[in-house]
Design an enzyme around this catalytic site. Structure first.
Site, PDB file in Angstrom:
ATOM      1  N   MET A  93       0.859  -1.188   0.000  1.00 34.82           N
ATOM      2  CA  MET A  93       0.000   0.000   0.000  1.00 34.82           C
ATOM      3  C   MET A  93       0.892   1.233   0.000  1.00 34.82           C
ATOM      4  O   MET A  93       1.814   1.343   0.814  1.00 34.82           O
ATOM      5  CB  MET A  93      -0.935   0.000   1.216  1.00 34.82           C
ATOM      6  CG  MET A  93      -1.948  -1.128   1.202  1.00 34.82           C
ATOM      7  SD  MET A  93      -2.932  -1.226   2.732  1.00 34.82           S
ATOM      8  CE  MET A  93      -1.713  -1.943   3.868  1.00 34.82           C
ATOM      9  N   SER A 110       5.814  -1.225  -0.738  1.00 36.00           N
ATOM     10  CA  SER A 110       5.471  -0.716  -2.057  1.00 36.00           C
ATOM     11  C   SER A 110       6.602   0.109  -2.653  1.00 36.00           C
ATOM     12  O   SER A 110       7.327   0.814  -1.937  1.00 36.00           O
ATOM     13  CB  SER A 110       4.206   0.151  -1.961  1.00 36.00           C
ATOM     14  OG  SER A 110       3.960   0.831  -3.171  1.00 36.00           O
ATOM     15  N   GLN A 149       7.542  -4.865  -3.330  1.00 35.93           N
ATOM     16  CA  GLN A 149       6.608  -4.801  -4.461  1.00 35.93           C
ATOM     17  C   GLN A 149       7.153  -3.834  -5.493  1.00 35.93           C
ATOM     18  O   GLN A 149       7.472  -2.683  -5.184  1.00 35.93           O
ATOM     19  CB  GLN A 149       5.227  -4.361  -3.992  1.00 35.93           C
ATOM     20  CG  GLN A 149       4.214  -4.170  -5.103  1.00 35.93           C
ATOM     21  CD  GLN A 149       4.181  -2.740  -5.643  1.00 35.93           C
ATOM     22  OE1 GLN A 149       4.582  -1.805  -4.951  1.00 35.93           O
ATOM     23  NE2 GLN A 149       3.725  -2.572  -6.862  1.00 35.93           N
ATOM     24  N   TYR A 155       6.698  -1.749  -9.047  1.00 31.74           N
ATOM     25  CA  TYR A 155       6.013  -1.221 -10.211  1.00 31.74           C
ATOM     26  C   TYR A 155       7.065  -1.025 -11.302  1.00 31.74           C
ATOM     27  O   TYR A 155       8.167  -0.539 -11.033  1.00 31.74           O
ATOM     28  CB  TYR A 155       5.349   0.116  -9.904  1.00 31.74           C
ATOM     29  CG  TYR A 155       4.046   0.016  -9.161  1.00 31.74           C
ATOM     30  CD1 TYR A 155       2.969  -0.689  -9.690  1.00 31.74           C
ATOM     31  CD2 TYR A 155       3.871   0.645  -7.931  1.00 31.74           C
ATOM     32  CE1 TYR A 155       1.764  -0.769  -9.016  1.00 31.74           C
ATOM     33  CE2 TYR A 155       2.667   0.577  -7.240  1.00 31.74           C
ATOM     34  CZ  TYR A 155       1.621  -0.143  -7.789  1.00 31.74           C
ATOM     35  OH  TYR A 155       0.427  -0.224  -7.126  1.00 31.74           O
ATOM     36  N   THR A 185       3.803  -6.134  -9.574  1.00 37.28           N
ATOM     37  CA  THR A 185       2.401  -5.823  -9.848  1.00 37.28           C
ATOM     38  C   THR A 185       2.234  -5.580 -11.342  1.00 37.28           C
ATOM     39  O   THR A 185       2.916  -4.736 -11.926  1.00 37.28           O
ATOM     40  CB  THR A 185       1.958  -4.595  -9.047  1.00 37.28           C
ATOM     41  OG1 THR A 185       2.003  -4.913  -7.654  1.00 37.28           O
ATOM     42  CG2 THR A 185       0.533  -4.196  -9.402  1.00 37.28           C
ATOM     43  N   ARG A 224      -9.809   6.891 -10.480  1.00 37.29           N
ATOM     44  CA  ARG A 224     -10.255   6.982  -9.083  1.00 37.29           C
ATOM     45  C   ARG A 224     -11.064   8.283  -8.928  1.00 37.29           C
ATOM     46  O   ARG A 224     -10.516   9.373  -8.700  1.00 37.29           O
ATOM     47  CB  ARG A 224      -9.056   6.977  -8.140  1.00 37.29           C
ATOM     48  CG  ARG A 224      -7.953   5.962  -8.532  1.00 37.29           C
ATOM     49  CD  ARG A 224      -8.095   4.630  -7.902  1.00 37.29           C
ATOM     50  NE  ARG A 224      -7.152   3.654  -8.458  1.00 37.29           N
ATOM     51  CZ  ARG A 224      -5.925   3.416  -7.980  1.00 37.29           C
ATOM     52  NH1 ARG A 224      -5.473   4.091  -6.926  1.00 37.29           N
ATOM     53  NH2 ARG A 224      -5.156   2.484  -8.528  1.00 37.29           N
ATOM     54  N   LYS A 282       1.605 -10.283  -9.092  1.00 36.01           N
ATOM     55  CA  LYS A 282       0.361  -9.828  -8.471  1.00 36.01           C
ATOM     56  C   LYS A 282      -0.533  -9.141  -9.497  1.00 36.01           C
ATOM     57  O   LYS A 282      -0.074  -8.268 -10.236  1.00 36.01           O
ATOM     58  CB  LYS A 282       0.656  -8.858  -7.322  1.00 36.01           C
ATOM     59  CG  LYS A 282      -0.589  -8.328  -6.621  1.00 36.01           C
ATOM     60  CD  LYS A 282      -0.196  -7.374  -5.495  1.00 36.01           C
ATOM     61  CE  LYS A 282      -1.412  -6.906  -4.709  1.00 36.01           C
ATOM     62  NZ  LYS A 282      -2.299  -6.054  -5.488  1.00 36.01           N
ATOM     63  N   HIS A 306      -6.838  -5.628  -7.648  1.00 42.59           N
ATOM     64  CA  HIS A 306      -6.173  -4.436  -7.122  1.00 42.59           C
ATOM     65  C   HIS A 306      -7.086  -3.662  -6.171  1.00 42.59           C
ATOM     66  O   HIS A 306      -7.153  -2.427  -6.186  1.00 42.59           O
ATOM     67  CB  HIS A 306      -5.706  -3.520  -8.252  1.00 42.59           C
ATOM     68  CG  HIS A 306      -4.501  -2.687  -7.909  1.00 42.59           C
ATOM     69  ND1 HIS A 306      -3.219  -3.052  -8.233  1.00 42.59           N
ATOM     70  CD2 HIS A 306      -4.381  -1.511  -7.251  1.00 42.59           C
ATOM     71  CE1 HIS A 306      -2.364  -2.129  -7.809  1.00 42.59           C
ATOM     72  NE2 HIS A 306      -3.054  -1.175  -7.202  1.00 42.59           N
ATOM     73  N   GLY A 366      -8.301  -8.732  -1.755  1.00 46.20           N
ATOM     74  CA  GLY A 366      -9.509  -8.011  -2.130  1.00 46.20           C
ATOM     75  C   GLY A 366     -10.615  -8.181  -1.123  1.00 46.20           C
ATOM     76  O   GLY A 366     -11.347  -9.171  -1.150  1.00 46.20           O
ATOM     77  N   ILE A 406     -10.478  -8.767   2.108  1.00 42.54           N
ATOM     78  CA  ILE A 406     -10.238  -9.630   3.278  1.00 42.54           C
ATOM     79  C   ILE A 406     -10.228  -8.753   4.525  1.00 42.54           C
ATOM     80  O   ILE A 406      -9.391  -7.872   4.677  1.00 42.54           O
ATOM     81  CB  ILE A 406      -8.903 -10.372   3.159  1.00 42.54           C
ATOM     82  CG1 ILE A 406      -8.812 -11.169   1.860  1.00 42.54           C
ATOM     83  CG2 ILE A 406      -8.672 -11.263   4.379  1.00 42.54           C
ATOM     84  CD1 ILE A 406      -9.674 -12.371   1.775  1.00 42.54           C
TER      85      ILE A 406
END
Length: 384
Positions: A103, A131, A151, A153, A179, A188, A256, A280, A312, A314
């Protein structure tokens, strides 16, 4: 050629949201309770940035709906007193079949940010996924203690990609998570309506200076974070890039963001040790199904070639049980842990992990399972 990447200086402190006496954990009866506490504590635009999905938020709603449709058939008279919750992920034992989802920009919600949540994860025996867009450097996060996965990108500058991978390895990260579902940022609309931009004290600490200037330049009717992402991320990633990454590191590789079983097979073909079935958090393609919906098909497609995780929506131990019963090796938990950080810092995060462990233990007991491995033998019914 990429300019050298140097660790960024720590962000200056910001006032934390009110959460009772200093160092006290906020009271929550369940992991899911932290969402309401965080909504009351955070500025509305920050809450929206974390809570929101893309478009009409159909995919966001689908995550919770998919979980609620899964009924688990408990087994009776199994002689279970106090089940174990430990399970391996990527070949290493963990206290729970759980990792903290990657995140971005966690200092938005609390000044202690990523290192505080990583430290709590380490104390709970759970891997923390750092991240690329963390507001603390990977070095600072890894120093907090506990297993850290990085993670990635895929950035437009491959030299920067190489340097991020090398930094993660030098920092002691134990896995890489690529990812693959963000060629561009999903629309968004909450951020667009809020004209959302990062405040001055929050930055993409893993990127070199001035690389995220666009993320701080707020304009009414636009998302500054989306502008920055569009400028920084490569949108034309292919499976050959995944194979290139596999050849560059000996760390376990997690892919991911797959939903189609055919892509899960391609990930395994490229050398992935695990895939995360994910939409995502409902923040990319708004027409995408919930990861949980596709989990059984992905598990069937890859068999035992790689581990299969899911995320997603959880938000508690029963949800972890549902995922295990549908074939998951483990799950990623995201927003509930970030909400706990928001309202209580490290103490809030510690409380959240304690609740999650207790909820999973209760769920396993009630389902007649001695451990998470036995939960994978449970039968499920999809209702509705």
């Amino acid at each position: 050629m990429a300019e050298p990447l140097a660790p960024a200086a720590p962000a200056p402190p910001a006032a934390p949201p009110a959460a009772g006496p200093a160092g006290a954990a906020p009271f929550a009866a369940s992991l899911a309770d932290f969402a309401a506490l965080a909504r009351a504590a955070l500025p509305p635009e920050v809450y929206d940035f974390v809570a929101g999905g893309s478009g009409a938020e159909t995919a966001l709603a689908a995550n919770r709906a998919a979980l609620d449709r899964v009924a688990v058939l408990p087994r009776m008279l199994r002689g279970i007193d106090r089940p174990r919750t430990d399970a391996p992920l990527l070949g290493r034992p963990q206290a729970l079949p759980v990792a903290v989802a990657p995140m971005a920009y966690q200092r938005l919600v609390h000044p202690d940010g990523e290192p505080a949540l990583a430290a709590a994860a380490g104390a709970a025996g759970v891997p923390y996924v750092a991240s690329t867009l963390s507001s603390a450097t990977v070095e600072q996060i890894a120093a907090a203690g506990g297993p850290v996965w990085f993670q990635l990108y895929w950035l437009r500058d491959r030299g920067m990609v190489r340097e991020l991978v090398d930094r993660a390895q030098r920092a002691g990260c134990t896995a890489l998570m690529l990812t693959v579902d963000v060629p561009i940022l999903g629309p968004r609309l909450r951020d667009v309506r809020n004209g959302f931009a990062l405040p001055p004290h929050v930055a993409a600490a893993n990127l070199p200076g001035s690389r995220d200037d666009l993320a701080h330049a707020g304009t009414p009717g636009t998302s500054a974070v989306a502008r920055h992402t569009s400028a920084a991320f490569a949108s034309a990633l292919t499976w050959s890039d995944v194979a290139w990454l596999r050849g560059r590191t000996d760390l376990p590789l997690v892919v991911k963001g797959v939903l189609d079983p055919r892509d899960a097979v391609l990930a395994a073909d490229a050398g992935a040790d695990a895939v995360v079935v994910s939409n995502h958090g409902g923040r990319q393609l708004d027409a995408a199904p919930a990861g949980l919906t596709m989990l059984p098909q992905v598990r069937t497609a890859v068999g035992d070639r790689c581990e299969v995780l899911v995320d997603g929506g959880i938000s508690g131990g029963v949800d972890v049980l549902r995922a295990l019963a549908l074939g998951a090796t483990g799950v990623l938990v995201g927003r509930p842990l970030l909400w706990a950080l928001a309202v209580g810092g490290r103490a809030g995060a510690d409380a959240a992990f304690a609740l999650l462990a207790a909820e999973l233990r209760d769920a396993l007991t009630l389902a007649g399972c001695a451990d998470p491995a036995e939960a994978r033998d449970l039968r499920t019914i999809t209702e509705g």
